[in-house]
Design a protein around this motif. Sequence first.
Motif, short mmCIF file in Angstrom:
data_model
loop_
_atom_site.label_atom_id
_atom_site.label_comp_id
_atom_site.label_asym_id
_atom_site.label_seq_id
_atom_site.Cartn_x
_atom_site.Cartn_y
_atom_site.Cartn_z
N PHE A 67 -14.92 -0.44 22.41
CA PHE A 67 -14.61 0.09 23.61
C PHE A 67 -16.06 0.87 23.96
O PHE A 67 -15.74 1.36 25.17
CB PHE A 67 -13.43 0.88 23.50
N SER A 68 -16.94 1.08 23.28
CA SER A 68 -18.14 1.73 23.77
C SER A 68 -18.62 1.34 25.13
O SER A 68 -19.09 1.97 25.96
CB SER A 68 -18.95 2.10 22.82
N SER A 118 -14.72 -12.14 31.47
CA SER A 118 -14.05 -12.68 30.25
C SER A 118 -14.10 -11.41 28.93
O SER A 118 -12.97 -11.37 28.38
CB SER A 118 -14.45 -14.04 29.75
N GLU A 119 -15.33 -10.89 28.84
CA GLU A 119 -15.16 -9.77 27.92
C GLU A 119 -14.43 -8.72 28.20
O GLU A 119 -13.83 -7.99 27.24
CB GLU A 119 -16.81 -9.27 27.45
N LEU A 120 -14.33 -8.31 29.50
CA LEU A 120 -13.63 -7.19 29.84
C LEU A 120 -12.19 -7.37 29.67
O LEU A 120 -11.01 -6.48 29.16
CB LEU A 120 -13.83 -6.75 31.33
N LEU A 156 -10.86 -6.96 26.15
CA LEU A 156 -10.61 -5.58 25.84
C LEU A 156 -9.20 -5.06 25.93
O LEU A 156 -9.11 -4.14 25.64
CB LEU A 156 -11.68 -4.70 26.43
N ARG A 157 -8.47 -5.79 26.70
CA ARG A 157 -7.20 -5.46 27.10
C ARG A 157 -6.32 -5.96 26.21
O ARG A 157 -5.82 -6.85 25.86
CB ARG A 157 -6.89 -6.29 28.49
N TRP A 158 -5.82 -4.90 25.25
CA TRP A 158 -5.07 -5.05 24.15
C TRP A 158 -3.77 -5.10 24.36
O TRP A 158 -2.91 -5.83 23.74
CB TRP A 158 -5.27 -4.04 23.20
N TRP A 177 -2.19 -2.37 30.21
CA TRP A 177 -3.51 -1.83 30.37
C TRP A 177 -4.04 -2.33 31.68
O TRP A 177 -4.10 -3.62 31.94
CB TRP A 177 -4.57 -1.87 29.48
N ASP A 178 -4.57 -1.64 32.65
CA ASP A 178 -5.02 -2.26 33.69
C ASP A 178 -6.73 -1.94 33.89
O ASP A 178 -7.16 -0.75 33.75
CB ASP A 178 -4.60 -1.40 35.04
#
Length: 106
Positions: free
Chosen positions: A75-76, A88-90, A93-95, A99-100
Amino acid sequence: VCVGGWAVNYLPFFLMEKTLFLYHYLPGLTFKILLLPIVLEHIHHDILRSSVSKNTFSAVVLAWISSVYFVYRTFSPLTYGYPALSASELTALRWKDSWDILIRKR
């Protein structure tokens, strides 16, 4: 001192019914970080008696520290904005579905 500092900083915000942000908890987090090695050492030296339980505890602590490092590395880029992430990478990160993560279209 560390337990008292944590309690004085954390408990008033815990009892509030308004939206809390990370900066509300940062002073309490400082005391908790200072308290963590003391608690781990107490458990390792005073509570656990056998060498098997001490080795198991050390392995669990090592796995926990490794997972903290993994989450930090994951998450850094989202936290610090470097390197820039694609849409697509963002999304990856939505586990959790709740999460918005806002993705700006260029």
